[in-house]
Motif scaffolding. Structure first.
Motif, PDB file in Angstrom:
ATOM      1  N   LEU A  58       0.730  -1.010  -0.073  1.00  0.00           N
ATOM      2  CA  LEU A  58      -0.068   0.005   0.121  1.00  0.00           C
ATOM      3  C   LEU A  58       0.745   1.080   0.234  1.00  0.00           C
ATOM      4  O   LEU A  58       0.737   1.975  -0.759  1.00  0.00           O
ATOM      5  CB  LEU A  58      -0.679  -0.096   1.291  1.00  0.00           C
ATOM      6  N   TYR A  59       1.852   1.262   0.592  1.00  0.00           N
ATOM      7  CA  TYR A  59       2.796   2.492   0.951  1.00  0.00           C
ATOM      8  C   TYR A  59       3.512   2.572  -0.430  1.00  0.00           C
ATOM      9  O   TYR A  59       3.784   3.948  -0.628  1.00  0.00           O
ATOM     10  CB  TYR A  59       3.494   2.560   2.147  1.00  0.00           C
ATOM     11  N   ARG A 115       2.289   1.898  -3.247  1.00  0.00           N
ATOM     12  CA  ARG A 115       1.482   2.479  -4.299  1.00  0.00           C
ATOM     13  C   ARG A 115       0.814   3.878  -3.864  1.00  0.00           C
ATOM     14  O   ARG A 115       0.925   4.831  -4.678  1.00  0.00           O
ATOM     15  CB  ARG A 115       0.230   1.767  -4.456  1.00  0.00           C
ATOM     16  N   ALA A 116       0.572   4.154  -2.743  1.00  0.00           N
ATOM     17  CA  ALA A 116      -0.079   5.467  -2.172  1.00  0.00           C
ATOM     18  C   ALA A 116       1.027   6.376  -1.994  1.00  0.00           C
ATOM     19  O   ALA A 116       0.580   7.631  -2.123  1.00  0.00           O
ATOM     20  CB  ALA A 116      -0.765   5.240  -0.969  1.00  0.00           C
ATOM     21  N   LEU A 117       2.169   6.151  -1.691  1.00  0.00           N
ATOM     22  CA  LEU A 117       3.167   7.026  -1.108  1.00  0.00           C
ATOM     23  C   LEU A 117       4.494   7.072  -1.824  1.00  0.00           C
ATOM     24  O   LEU A 117       5.380   7.820  -1.621  1.00  0.00           O
ATOM     25  CB  LEU A 117       3.503   6.833   0.409  1.00  0.00           C
ATOM     26  N   ARG A 151      -2.965  10.610  -5.060  1.00  0.00           N
ATOM     27  CA  ARG A 151      -2.110   9.381  -5.067  1.00  0.00           C
ATOM     28  C   ARG A 151      -2.692   8.419  -3.943  1.00  0.00           C
ATOM     29  O   ARG A 151      -2.886   7.421  -3.962  1.00  0.00           O
ATOM     30  CB  ARG A 151      -0.872   9.283  -5.324  1.00  0.00           C
ATOM     31  N   ALA A 152      -2.441   9.019  -2.981  1.00  0.00           N
ATOM     32  CA  ALA A 152      -2.829   8.385  -1.571  1.00  0.00           C
ATOM     33  C   ALA A 152      -4.415   8.193  -1.399  1.00  0.00           C
ATOM     34  O   ALA A 152      -4.919   6.882  -1.125  1.00  0.00           O
ATOM     35  CB  ALA A 152      -2.470   9.205  -0.313  1.00  0.00           C
ATOM     36  N   GLU A 157      -6.599   7.935  -4.012  1.00  0.00           N
ATOM     37  CA  GLU A 157      -7.076   6.896  -4.950  1.00  0.00           C
ATOM     38  C   GLU A 157      -6.605   5.360  -4.391  1.00  0.00           C
ATOM     39  O   GLU A 157      -7.186   4.528  -4.836  1.00  0.00           O
ATOM     40  CB  GLU A 157      -6.188   7.209  -6.193  1.00  0.00           C
ATOM     41  N   ALA A 158      -5.665   5.220  -3.648  1.00  0.00           N
ATOM     42  CA  ALA A 158      -4.863   4.072  -2.889  1.00  0.00           C
ATOM     43  C   ALA A 158      -5.756   3.415  -1.794  1.00  0.00           C
ATOM     44  O   ALA A 158      -5.689   2.584  -1.455  1.00  0.00           O
ATOM     45  CB  ALA A 158      -3.474   4.311  -2.679  1.00  0.00           C
ATOM     46  N   PHE A 196      -6.695   5.626   1.126  1.00  0.00           N
ATOM     47  CA  PHE A 196      -6.658   6.369   2.467  1.00  0.00           C
ATOM     48  C   PHE A 196      -7.735   7.175   2.559  1.00  0.00           C
ATOM     49  O   PHE A 196      -8.331   7.790   1.724  1.00  0.00           O
ATOM     50  CB  PHE A 196      -5.268   7.328   2.247  1.00  0.00           C
ATOM     51  N   ASP A 248      -4.815   5.572   6.871  1.00  0.00           N
ATOM     52  CA  ASP A 248      -4.666   4.505   6.070  1.00  0.00           C
ATOM     53  C   ASP A 248      -5.625   3.267   6.572  1.00  0.00           C
ATOM     54  O   ASP A 248      -6.109   3.495   7.771  1.00  0.00           O
ATOM     55  CB  ASP A 248      -3.228   3.985   5.749  1.00  0.00           C
TER      56      ASP A 248
END
Length: 134
Positions: free
Chosen positions: A26-27, A29-31, A94-95, A97-98, A100, A120
């Motif tokens: 997740l991190y 993809r998101a961050l 981005r976060a 959309e993932a 958060f 998250d």
């Protein structure tokens, strides 16, 4: 995936989560995290005993809980992981959309940053901010 991690200095957050491998993905993809070290535990549950991530030039360590070794599951509380980024709107999108969750929408704060907070799926609170150019 495993590479020579940087020499660490200062304070480095080390958090325990239920699902550290999933959190790492997740991190990423998101961050935009990079996984530097992954150390799986010797069980069928896929738990990680240690995972070292680099996020936005900083370091974050994560692992699963290990009740059999005295590390019982606990809900995250009382801390926020902060990312100072060049473009808070892009990082935020981005976060979100993932997956958060928005806790505090981005807004111009009294200290001058555009700042907001997210959470998250593991309950970890993140703040993101950009200092606008003068």
């Amino acid at each position: 995936m495993t590479e020579q991690p940087p020499q660490l200095t200062g304070v480095v957050a080390y958090i325990n989560l239920e699902g550290a491998a999933e959190a790492s993905a997740l991190y990423q993809r998101a961050l935009g995290a990079r996984e530097l070290v992954r150390m799986p535990y010797k069980d069928e549950d896929g738990r990680l005993i240690h995972c070292h991530l680099e996020i936005n030039g900083g370091n974050l360590m994560i692992s699963d809980f290990f009740p059999e070794h005295g590390f019982d599951p606990e809900k995250p509380q009382g801390y926020t992981l902060h990312l100072q980024v060049p473009d808070v709107d892009a990082a935020w999108a981005r976060a979100v959309e993932a997956g958060f969750e928005v806790v505090m929408p981005i807004q111009l704060m009294f200290w001058g940053d555009r700042y907001g907070q997210l959470k998250d799926k593991f309950g970890v609170r993140w703040s993101l901010a950009t200092t606008p150019k003068a």
